[in-house]
Design an enzyme around this catalytic site. Structure first.
Site, PDB file in Angstrom:
ATOM      1  N   SER A 139       0.854  -1.200   0.000  1.00  0.00           N
ATOM      2  CA  SER A 139       0.000   0.000   0.000  1.00  0.00           C
ATOM      3  C   SER A 139       0.886   1.245   0.000  1.00  0.00           C
ATOM      4  O   SER A 139       2.020   1.201   0.491  1.00  0.00           O
ATOM      5  CB  SER A 139      -0.843  -0.017   1.283  1.00  0.00           C
ATOM      6  OG  SER A 139      -1.415   1.242   1.528  1.00  0.00           O
ATOM      7  N   TYR A 152      -1.695  -0.494  10.409  1.00  0.00           N
ATOM      8  CA  TYR A 152      -1.853  -0.825   8.987  1.00  0.00           C
ATOM      9  C   TYR A 152      -0.593  -0.400   8.222  1.00  0.00           C
ATOM     10  O   TYR A 152       0.024  -1.191   7.520  1.00  0.00           O
ATOM     11  CB  TYR A 152      -3.107  -0.152   8.417  1.00  0.00           C
ATOM     12  CG  TYR A 152      -3.374  -0.526   6.974  1.00  0.00           C
ATOM     13  CD1 TYR A 152      -3.906  -1.765   6.643  1.00  0.00           C
ATOM     14  CD2 TYR A 152      -3.081   0.360   5.933  1.00  0.00           C
ATOM     15  CE1 TYR A 152      -4.138  -2.121   5.315  1.00  0.00           C
ATOM     16  CE2 TYR A 152      -3.308   0.011   4.603  1.00  0.00           C
ATOM     17  CZ  TYR A 152      -3.837  -1.228   4.302  1.00  0.00           C
ATOM     18  OH  TYR A 152      -4.052  -1.580   2.987  1.00  0.00           O
TER      19      TYR A 152
HETATM   20  N1  LIG Z   1      -9.007  -1.034  -0.959  1.00  0.00           N
HETATM   21  C1  LIG Z   1      -7.962  -0.226  -1.018  1.00  0.00           C
HETATM   22  O1  LIG Z   1      -8.127   1.001  -1.252  1.00  0.00           O
HETATM   23  C2  LIG Z   1      -6.562  -0.755  -0.867  1.00  0.00           C
HETATM   24  C3  LIG Z   1      -5.497   0.112  -1.125  1.00  0.00           C
HETATM   25  C4  LIG Z   1      -4.188  -0.365  -0.967  1.00  0.00           C
HETATM   26  C5  LIG Z   1      -3.982  -1.691  -0.601  1.00  0.00           C
HETATM   27  N2  LIG Z   1      -5.038  -2.511  -0.364  1.00  0.00           N
HETATM   28  C6  LIG Z   1      -4.747  -3.916  -0.002  1.00  0.00           C
HETATM   29  O2  LIG Z   1      -5.425  -4.790  -0.898  1.00  0.00           O
HETATM   30  C7  LIG Z   1      -5.625  -6.056  -0.279  1.00  0.00           C
HETATM   31  C8  LIG Z   1      -7.064  -6.489  -0.488  1.00  0.00           C
HETATM   32  O3  LIG Z   1      -7.939  -5.626   0.242  1.00  0.00           O
HETATM   33  P1  LIG Z   1      -9.346  -5.129  -0.340  1.00  0.00           P
HETATM   34  O4  LIG Z   1      -9.313  -3.660  -0.343  1.00  0.00           O
HETATM   35  O5  LIG Z   1      -9.674  -5.857  -1.559  1.00  0.00           O
HETATM   36  O6  LIG Z   1     -10.340  -5.512   0.869  1.00  0.00           O
HETATM   37  P2  LIG Z   1     -11.339  -6.732   1.054  1.00  0.00           P
HETATM   38  O7  LIG Z   1     -12.344  -6.795  -0.023  1.00  0.00           O
HETATM   39  O8  LIG Z   1     -11.818  -6.636   2.466  1.00  0.00           O
HETATM   40  O9  LIG Z   1     -10.406  -8.006   0.862  1.00  0.00           O
HETATM   41  C9  LIG Z   1      -9.681  -8.614   1.867  1.00  0.00           C
HETATM   42  C10 LIG Z   1      -9.798 -10.117   1.649  1.00  0.00           C
HETATM   43  O10 LIG Z   1      -8.914 -10.777   2.554  1.00  0.00           O
HETATM   44  C11 LIG Z   1      -9.588 -11.881   3.122  1.00  0.00           C
HETATM   45  N3  LIG Z   1      -8.995 -12.122   4.431  1.00  0.00           N
HETATM   46  C12 LIG Z   1      -8.899 -11.247   5.474  1.00  0.00           C
HETATM   47  N4  LIG Z   1      -8.358 -11.841   6.537  1.00  0.00           N
HETATM   48  C13 LIG Z   1      -8.103 -13.138   6.160  1.00  0.00           C
HETATM   49  C14 LIG Z   1      -7.560 -14.249   6.831  1.00  0.00           C
HETATM   50  N5  LIG Z   1      -7.167 -14.172   8.115  1.00  0.00           N
HETATM   51  N6  LIG Z   1      -7.436 -15.423   6.166  1.00  0.00           N
HETATM   52  C15 LIG Z   1      -7.848 -15.517   4.873  1.00  0.00           C
HETATM   53  N7  LIG Z   1      -8.367 -14.488   4.176  1.00  0.00           N
HETATM   54  C16 LIG Z   1      -8.499 -13.311   4.828  1.00  0.00           C
HETATM   55  C17 LIG Z   1     -11.049 -11.453   3.204  1.00  0.00           C
HETATM   56  O11 LIG Z   1     -11.940 -12.555   3.195  1.00  0.00           O
HETATM   57  P3  LIG Z   1     -12.544 -13.174   4.561  1.00  0.00           P
HETATM   58  O12 LIG Z   1     -12.946 -12.019   5.424  1.00  0.00           O
HETATM   59  O13 LIG Z   1     -13.677 -14.015   4.104  1.00  0.00           O
HETATM   60  O14 LIG Z   1     -11.430 -13.969   5.151  1.00  0.00           O
HETATM   61  C18 LIG Z   1     -11.199 -10.647   1.925  1.00  0.00           C
HETATM   62  O15 LIG Z   1     -11.607 -11.491   0.862  1.00  0.00           O
HETATM   63  C19 LIG Z   1      -5.251  -5.865   1.191  1.00  0.00           C
HETATM   64  O16 LIG Z   1      -3.960  -6.378   1.429  1.00  0.00           O
HETATM   65  C20 LIG Z   1      -5.242  -4.356   1.363  1.00  0.00           C
HETATM   66  O17 LIG Z   1      -4.391  -3.947   2.394  1.00  0.00           O
HETATM   67  C21 LIG Z   1      -6.325  -2.081  -0.484  1.00  0.00           C
END
Ligand SMILES: NC(=O)c1ccc[n+]([C@@H]2O[C@H](COP(=O)([O-])OP(=O)(O)OC[C@H]3O[C@@H](n4cnc5c(N)ncnc54)[C@H](OP(=O)(O)O)[C@@H]3O)[C@@H](O)[C@H]2O)c1
Length: 252
Positions: A139, A152
Site C-alpha cells: 500500500s 496498517y
Molecule cells: N481497498 C484499497 O483502497 C486498498 C489500497 C491499498 C492496498 N489494499 C490492499 O489490498 C488487499 C485487499 O484488500 P481489499 O481492499 O480488496 O479488501 P477486502 O475486499 O476486504 O479483501 C480482503 C480479503 O482478505 C480476506 N482475508 C482477510 N483476513 C483473512 C484471513 N485471516 N485469512 C484468509 N483471508 C483473509 C477477506 O476474506 P474473509 O474475510 O472471508 O477472510 C477478503 O476477501 C489488502 O492487502 C489491502 O491492504 C487495499
C-alpha cells in the site's frame, strides 16, 4: 513475466482487489485458486467465475496455512504464482491501552506474518517451476502512515521491506518478487460489518477491476514495484517532501 498459462493462488481472492485480480487472471487464461475465511463469499465468487478453485481457511492460523499448502501441493501442484493479498485494516487508538494493542494483532498476523510464512511454505514448490512469482499487495500507506490506523501502515511498511529483501535473495532463482501498491479502491477494507455508514468521500476509489487490469500490464512488463494513483503520490511524496505529504494525508 508471462500472464497466461499460470496456476495462481490469491489469498483473500473472493472479494475486492483479490477478486479483481482473480477475474483478470482467469480472463487472461490462467488457472486461479482463491482462499478466505468466509465460505459464503468464496461460493459467491465461484458463482461469478465458475472456473475458480476455492479453499476455506484463515491464513493467520498455523493449521489454516498448513491445510492451504497441503491442498495446493496435492490438488494443484502446478502452482507457480502466489499472490499475498489478504489484508485487514482497523482504527486503533493507543491512548486506550492494552485492548487496542490486542486488536492490532489481527493486522500484524494477516498483513505481515501470513505473507511472510506463506512465502516460506510455497518457495520450495515454486523453485521447481520454470517461471514463478510471489506478488505482495502492499500500500502507499507503507510510505506515509495514516495516524488513525497506525498498525496498517506499519505492517505494509514491513511487507515492503520484506519484498525488497526477498527479491534480492531470490534474484538468482526462477522466482520473481513483485510488490503492487493499489490506489484507493472501492472495497470493504476497514469496513465494520455492523456499520452501514457509507465510506468517507476520501476513501471512495476506483473499481478493483480497473487496478487489476493495470497490475497485469505491470507484471507482464516485469515492473517489480508498481504503485498506482494515490499510492504513487504517497510513495513519491515520501521521497520528495515527507513532512508535507504526511501532514496533508493526515489532515483529511
Ligand atoms: N481497498 C484499497 O483502497 C486498498 C489500497 C491499498 C492496498 N489494499 C490492499 O489490498 C488487499 C485487499 O484488500 P481489499 O481492499 O480488496 O479488501 P477486502 O475486499 O476486504 O479483501 C480482503 C480479503 O482478505 C480476506 N482475508 C482477510 N483476513 C483473512 C484471513 N485471516 N485469512 C484468509 N483471508 C483473509 C477477506 O476474506 P474473509 O474475510 O472471508 O477472510 C477478503 O476477501 C489488502 O492487502 C489491502 O491492504 C487495499
Amino acid at each position: 513475466m508471462k500472464t497466461s498459462g499460470n496456476t495462481i493462488l490469491i489469498t483473500g481472492g473472493a472479494t475486492g482487489i483479490g477478486f479483481g485480480l482473480a477475474e483478470a487472471f482467469i480472463n487472461a487464461g490462467n488457472r486461479v485458486l482463491i482462499c478466505g475465511r468466509r465460505q459464503a463469499k468464496l461460493e459467491e465468487a465461484r458463482l461469478k467465475l465458475p472456473d475458480l478453485q476455492i479453499f476455506q481457511c484463515d491464513v493467520t492460523s498455523k493449521d489454516g496455512r498448513e491445510s492451504l499448502c497441503n491442498w495446493v501441493k496435492n490438488q494443484h501442484p502446478s502452482l507457480n504464482i502466489l499472490v499475498n493479498n489478504a489484508g485487514v485494516s482497523g482504527l486503533i487508538d493507543f491512548k486506550k491501552g492494552v485492548p487496542e494493542a490486542f486488536k492490532s494483532e489481527d493486522e500484524i498476523e494477516t498483513n505481515l506474518k501470513a505473507p511472510v510464512l506463506l512465502s516460506g511454505y510455497f518457495i520450495p514448490l515454486l523453485l521447481g517451476k520454470t517461471d514463478a512469482a510471489i506478488i505482495n499487495i502492499s500500500s502507499g500507506l507503507a510510505f506515509i502512515p495514516l495516524v488513525s490506523s497506525p498498525l496498517y501502515g506499519a505492517t505494509k511498511a514491513g511487507l515492503h521491506s520484506f519484498s525488497l529483501a526477498l527479491r534480492f535473495q531470490l534474484k538468482d532463482t526462477n522466482i520473481k518478487v513483485f510488490e503492487l501498491m493499489p490506489p484507493i479502491c472501492d472495497t470493504d477494507l476497514g469496513k465494520d460489518a455492523s456499520d452501514d455508514a457509507p465510506r468517507p468521500s476520501y476513501l471512495k476509489g476506483i473499481p478493483p477491476s480497473e487496478f487489476a487490469k493495470d497490475a497485469l500490464t505491470a507484471i507482464e512488463n516485469d515492473q517489480y514495484e508498481f504503485a498506482s494513483g494515490e499510492a504513487k503520490q504517497l510513495k513519491d511524496g515520501s521521497q520528495r517532501n515527507f513532512e508535507e505529504t504526511f501532514q496533508s494525508t493526515n489532515s483529511r
